[in-house]
Design a protein around this motif. Structure first.
Motif: not given
Length: 242
Positions: A52, A55-56, A58-61, A84, A87
């Motif tokens: 995460y 950047g590989e 997203n938040e939901q993932e 956030r 990141k």
């Protein structure tokens, strides 16, 4: 150590505020990187957090693949702004927690019930120290408050104590491992107040592992009971007041 009450939204706003201020005050010349260590993620999912932050994912993932809702369950929006920010600023995030199945097994059947495979997720059994008398007394009080009248016995309490200490020792081991690998970095630990107060839970166990001078500071983000504010040793180094 920023000791939170998990379901108090204000605690999480304060956590972000403190992390942002520490980052802002970082000297531009020879800065010390800040890492955020979180009880909210179990350490087998460290790679998911790393992906995460890179950047590989997203938040939901991140939520889905770390099994956040099943394994922690408090509102994601309590912690999302912190992640956030991490990141955005490329701050490391450390997954601290022990897998839920381990603590449940210990609470139900004791440390001796863990298989060799399960033991791989916690520190060696000879590092699981339950010999702090004051901590034992503190947890005995907590255990008693959760028992119905006439229920619970000494063996139940011993398993409860072991489960709590496995939890503390695992989180302490993850913090110590990071500090040993990243000398000079600072770690901000987000965890429940019970793991921090009086230094019994995580802090004393981090210090024991590092075998060197270490500055540790604890902040309670919600006011404890009034009679806990003037104890010796102090319940924390600081108590946040609005």
């Amino acid at each position: 150590y920023l000791g939170e009450t998990h379901d108090n939204p204000e605690d999480h706003k304060i956590q972000l505020q403190i992390i942002q201020e520490l980052q802002r005050r970082n000297p531009k010349r020879n800065p010390k990187k800040i890492a955020i260590a979180m009880e909210m993620f179990q350490h087998p999912y460290q790679n998911i957090l790393n992906r995460y932050l890179a950047g590989e994912l997203n938040e939901q993932e991140l939520v889905q693949q770390s099994e956040y809702n099943q394994r922690w369950g408090y509102s994601w929006e309590y912690y999302a702004p912190i992640l956030r920010f991490a990141k955005e600023k490329q701050l490391p995030v450390i997954a601290l927690n022990v897998p839920t199945a381990i603590t449940r097994m210990v609470a139900r059947s004791g440390l001796e019930s863990l298989t060799h495979w399960q033991q791989k997720f916690i520190p060696p059994l000879n590092e699981i120290r339950t010999d702090n008398t004051e901590y034992r007394q503190l947890l005995a009080k907590t255990f008693g408050q959760h028992q119905h009248s006439g229920h619970g016995n000494s063996s139940d309490f011993e398993r409860f104590l072991q489960a709590q200490v496995v939890w503390d020792e695992t989180m302490a081991a993850e913090i110590a491992k990071f500090l040993q690998a990243k000398r000079g970095d600072r770690v901000v630990v987000l965890a429940g107040q019970g793991h921090i107060i009086y230094g019994y839970g995580i802090p004393s166990r981090v210090a024991r592992r590092l075998h060197k001078p270490l500055v540790q500071r604890s902040v309670l983000l919600s006011l404890p009971e009034e009679d806990a504010l003037n104890t010796h040793p102090p319940i924390a180094d600081f108590v946040w007041r609005d």
